[in-house]
Design a protein around this motif. Structure first.
Motif, PDB file in Angstrom:
ATOM      1  N   LYS A  37      83.506  39.092  45.730  1.00 28.58           N
ATOM      2  CA  LYS A  37      82.116  39.689  45.619  1.00 28.58           C
ATOM      3  C   LYS A  37      81.491  40.181  45.068  1.00 28.58           C
ATOM      4  O   LYS A  37      80.178  40.217  44.299  1.00 28.58           O
ATOM      5  N   ALA A  38      82.252  40.835  43.747  1.00 31.37           N
ATOM      6  CA  ALA A  38      81.252  41.612  42.810  1.00 31.37           C
ATOM      7  C   ALA A  38      80.811  40.461  41.872  1.00 31.37           C
ATOM      8  O   ALA A  38      79.771  40.795  41.626  1.00 31.37           O
ATOM      9  N   PHE A  39      81.780  39.243  41.138  1.00 31.13           N
ATOM     10  CA  PHE A  39      80.846  38.092  40.686  1.00 31.13           C
ATOM     11  C   PHE A  39      79.426  37.551  41.770  1.00 31.13           C
ATOM     12  O   PHE A  39      78.298  37.573  40.799  1.00 31.13           O
ATOM     13  N   TYR A  40      79.553  37.472  42.995  1.00 37.52           N
ATOM     14  CA  TYR A  40      78.450  37.185  43.121  1.00 37.52           C
ATOM     15  C   TYR A  40      77.254  37.998  43.433  1.00 37.52           C
ATOM     16  O   TYR A  40      76.291  37.310  43.435  1.00 37.52           O
ATOM     17  N   TRP A  41      77.745  39.467  43.788  1.00 38.14           N
ATOM     18  CA  TRP A  41      76.279  40.621  44.107  1.00 38.14           C
ATOM     19  C   TRP A  41      75.699  40.260  42.489  1.00 38.14           C
ATOM     20  O   TRP A  41      74.498  40.980  42.049  1.00 38.14           O
ATOM     21  N   GLN A  42      76.828  40.055  41.237  1.00 38.60           N
ATOM     22  CA  GLN A  42      75.551  39.877  40.493  1.00 38.60           C
ATOM     23  C   GLN A  42      75.236  38.559  39.377  1.00 38.60           C
ATOM     24  O   GLN A  42      74.713  38.736  38.193  1.00 38.60           O
ATOM     25  N   ALA A  76      83.304  46.287  40.602  1.00 34.94           N
ATOM     26  CA  ALA A  76      83.345  46.008  39.821  1.00 34.94           C
ATOM     27  C   ALA A  76      83.784  46.988  38.374  1.00 34.94           C
ATOM     28  O   ALA A  76      84.064  46.290  37.084  1.00 34.94           O
ATOM     29  N   GLY A  77      83.574  47.920  38.411  1.00 38.41           N
ATOM     30  CA  GLY A  77      83.938  49.648  37.300  1.00 38.41           C
ATOM     31  C   GLY A  77      83.056  49.789  36.280  1.00 38.41           C
ATOM     32  O   GLY A  77      82.786  50.381  35.892  1.00 38.41           O
ATOM     33  N   ILE A  78      81.128  49.906  37.190  1.00 39.72           N
ATOM     34  CA  ILE A  78      80.244  49.463  36.242  1.00 39.72           C
ATOM     35  C   ILE A  78      79.858  51.046  36.882  1.00 39.72           C
ATOM     36  O   ILE A  78      78.739  51.128  36.555  1.00 39.72           O
ATOM     37  N   HIS A  79      79.822  51.278  38.147  1.00 40.63           N
ATOM     38  CA  HIS A  79      79.203  52.951  39.048  1.00 40.63           C
ATOM     39  C   HIS A  79      80.865  53.677  39.537  1.00 40.63           C
ATOM     40  O   HIS A  79      81.695  53.762  39.815  1.00 40.63           O
ATOM     41  N   TYR A  80      79.837  55.206  39.591  1.00 36.13           N
ATOM     42  CA  TYR A  80      80.703  56.048  40.588  1.00 36.13           C
ATOM     43  C   TYR A  80      79.647  56.016  41.368  1.00 36.13           C
ATOM     44  O   TYR A  80      78.788  55.226  41.945  1.00 36.13           O
ATOM     45  N   SER A 137      89.733  54.313  29.863  1.00 39.54           N
ATOM     46  CA  SER A 137      90.656  53.377  29.902  1.00 39.54           C
ATOM     47  C   SER A 137      90.565  52.766  30.715  1.00 39.54           C
ATOM     48  O   SER A 137      90.776  51.206  31.275  1.00 39.54           O
ATOM     49  N   ILE A 138      88.524  52.520  31.319  1.00 34.63           N
ATOM     50  CA  ILE A 138      88.847  51.525  32.473  1.00 34.63           C
ATOM     51  C   ILE A 138      87.653  50.715  32.179  1.00 34.63           C
ATOM     52  O   ILE A 138      86.931  50.839  30.996  1.00 34.63           O
ATOM     53  N   THR A 139      88.461  49.646  32.463  1.00 37.45           N
ATOM     54  CA  THR A 139      88.057  47.536  32.109  1.00 37.45           C
ATOM     55  C   THR A 139      86.980  47.309  33.116  1.00 37.45           C
ATOM     56  O   THR A 139      87.434  46.906  34.013  1.00 37.45           O
ATOM     57  N   PRO A 140      85.758  47.306  32.892  1.00 34.95           N
ATOM     58  CA  PRO A 140      84.487  46.899  33.743  1.00 34.95           C
ATOM     59  C   PRO A 140      85.090  45.401  34.322  1.00 34.95           C
ATOM     60  O   PRO A 140      86.001  44.261  33.774  1.00 34.95           O
ATOM     61  N   LEU A 141      84.758  44.379  35.153  1.00 35.41           N
ATOM     62  CA  LEU A 141      85.193  44.046  35.725  1.00 35.41           C
ATOM     63  C   LEU A 141      84.526  42.344  34.662  1.00 35.41           C
ATOM     64  O   LEU A 141      84.576  41.732  34.243  1.00 35.41           O
ATOM     65  N   PHE A 142      82.682  42.911  34.295  1.00 31.67           N
ATOM     66  CA  PHE A 142      82.110  41.946  33.680  1.00 31.67           C
ATOM     67  C   PHE A 142      80.987  42.781  32.877  1.00 31.67           C
ATOM     68  O   PHE A 142      81.514  44.472  32.781  1.00 31.67           O
ATOM     69  N   ALA A 143      80.271  42.763  31.595  1.00 30.48           N
ATOM     70  CA  ALA A 143      78.989  43.063  30.858  1.00 30.48           C
ATOM     71  C   ALA A 143      78.757  44.234  31.323  1.00 30.48           C
ATOM     72  O   ALA A 143      77.800  44.101  33.146  1.00 30.48           O
ATOM     73  N   VAL A 144      78.615  45.797  31.154  1.00 29.45           N
ATOM     74  CA  VAL A 144      77.887  46.607  31.513  1.00 29.45           C
ATOM     75  C   VAL A 144      76.724  46.347  31.111  1.00 29.45           C
ATOM     76  O   VAL A 144      76.296  46.523  29.824  1.00 29.45           O
ATOM     77  N   PRO A 145      75.719  46.564  31.900  1.00 32.93           N
ATOM     78  CA  PRO A 145      74.431  46.576  32.332  1.00 32.93           C
ATOM     79  C   PRO A 145      74.159  47.804  31.006  1.00 32.93           C
ATOM     80  O   PRO A 145      74.348  48.923  30.500  1.00 32.93           O
ATOM     81  N   ALA A 146      73.094  47.371  30.347  1.00 31.84           N
ATOM     82  CA  ALA A 146      72.667  48.171  29.056  1.00 31.84           C
ATOM     83  C   ALA A 146      71.488  49.227  29.736  1.00 31.84           C
ATOM     84  O   ALA A 146      70.593  49.221  28.932  1.00 31.84           O
ATOM     85  N   HIS A 147      72.087  49.723  30.396  1.00 35.73           N
ATOM     86  CA  HIS A 147      71.539  51.397  31.056  1.00 35.73           C
ATOM     87  C   HIS A 147      71.930  52.223  31.719  1.00 35.73           C
ATOM     88  O   HIS A 147      72.877  52.193  31.780  1.00 35.73           O
ATOM     89  N   PRO A 148      71.553  53.226  32.093  1.00 37.82           N
ATOM     90  CA  PRO A 148      72.419  54.678  32.231  1.00 37.82           C
ATOM     91  C   PRO A 148      73.069  54.262  33.458  1.00 37.82           C
ATOM     92  O   PRO A 148      72.354  53.698  34.355  1.00 37.82           O
TER      93      PRO A 148
END
Length: 341
Positions: A166-171, A289-293, A236-247
């Motif tokens: 689902k995380a990949f789908y929404w990306q 996906a490990g890219i947001h709080y 130590s957190i490994t995101p599922l895919f590349a983290v977008p280049a913004h805050p």
């Protein structure tokens, strides 16, 4: 029965035309030409292809026997003129400006060299008074117990196939852009709204414009606070895919998904519960996906709902339809759905 039904269809159509739904100019041709002209502005190498598709769409109404060639040619010309005005507005909305700022440094700050969409807070919104009209509240200190707990929740989340999928789908492009229009198209077909082109156009326009303003508003918050991503606070957190280049704060995805699902809930109230569940999943997927709080998600959802609320209020004020025209359209819809079969 078939000849009688055919005569009734023709009578109903002609009556609708007399009551305010004329054939000239062709609304299908106008919409096709407007879309083709705008797309050609963004993708000039494909201009001839877009033009050919617009002309084919316009000609289809002539071949179907529902409009004259003059209706279609007038519609094409009208659509191009409208698109030219829209393009002129786009050229003046600030989106072509190049960001010349510097990335701030310090505790809790995002780290990167080329922040994406950094100039977006300076773009001119369509309906919002300003990019910061609904700015998200200041996020807590990254050293606070609350943020530490949210970071730990991101780190400990079990990333298994169902959530990863689902995380990949929404990306994906479908999740990011297409799905919301597909839902609108499907529901308009089911409700027979697709036989009313102005209402169909209104639905698509609301989805597109609320997305645009919500995107500006969300990036206003991102570049007001420059908040670091979870993996920046805890490597130590490994995101599922590349983290977008913004805050990180607030979440664009949550803001955009919520804004669009609220518009769809307004347009299709019988599907409101379903589409809000879809919108929530889209926002939650960024945590999976490990890219947001979670605080990014909450702030983005609140922002998206506020932006959508402004669009919905405007829509309520401009949704008046002639009683005679509406009654005619309903009769036509019932008849074509088989009321005389």
């Amino acid at each position: 029965m078939a000849p009688a039904r055919a005569r009734w269809i023709r009578h109903c159509r002609l009556r609708c035309l007399r009551l305010g739904v004329p054939a000239y100019p062709s609304e299908h041709a106008a919409a096709a030409a407007a879309a083709a002209t705008v797309l050609a502005y963004f993708f000039p190498d494909e201009a001839s292809s877009f033009q050919a598709m617009a002309e084919e769409a316009a000609q289809s109404r002539v071949l179907a026997g529902v409009q004259f060639p003059s209706d279609s040619s007038a519609g094409l010309a009208l659509g191009r003129r409208v698109a030219e005005q829209v393009i002129a507005l786009a050229k003046a909305d600030g989106s072509d400006a190049v960001w010349t700022g510097t990335v701030p440094t310090g505790p809790c700050m995002w780290v990167g060299a080329k922040p994406a969409n950094a100039n977006m807070p300076n773009w001119k919104p369509i309906l919002l008074e300003a990019a910061d009209e609904f700015r998200s509240p200041t996020p807590p200190d990254c050293k606070s117990a609350a943020v530490k707990a949210e970071t730990e929740a991101v780190r400990r989340f079990e990333r298994k196939f169902p959530n990863n999928y689902k995380a990949f789908y929404w990306q994906s492009p479908s999740g990011l852009f297409v799905d919301w229009y597909d839902y609108a198209s499907k529901w308009m077909f089911e409700d027979k709204t697709d036989s009313n082109p102005p209402r169909a156009a209104r639905a698509y326009a609301m989805l597109a414009t609320v997305y645009y303003d919500a995107y500006i508003a969300s990036n206003d918050g991102k570049y007001a606070y420059w908040y670091l991503r979870p993996n920046m606070l805890d490597p130590s957190i490994t995101p599922l895919f590349a983290v977008p280049a913004h805050p990180s704060y607030p979440s664009n995805h949550s803001a955009l998904s919520t804004a669009r699902c609220e518009v769809l809930a307004y347009l299709f109230p019988d599907r409101a519960e379903f589409i809000r569940t879809v919108g929530k999943e889209a926002g939650d997927s960024r945590i999976w996906a490990g890219i947001h709080y979670e605080m990014d998600n909450r702030a983005g959802a609140a922002l998206g709902k506020a932006v959508a609320g402004k669009f919905i209020e405007r829509a309520k004020k401009t949704a008046q339809t002639s009683g005679r025209e509406e009654a005619c359209l309903i009769r036509c819809q019932r008849m074509t759905a088989g009321a005389f079969s």
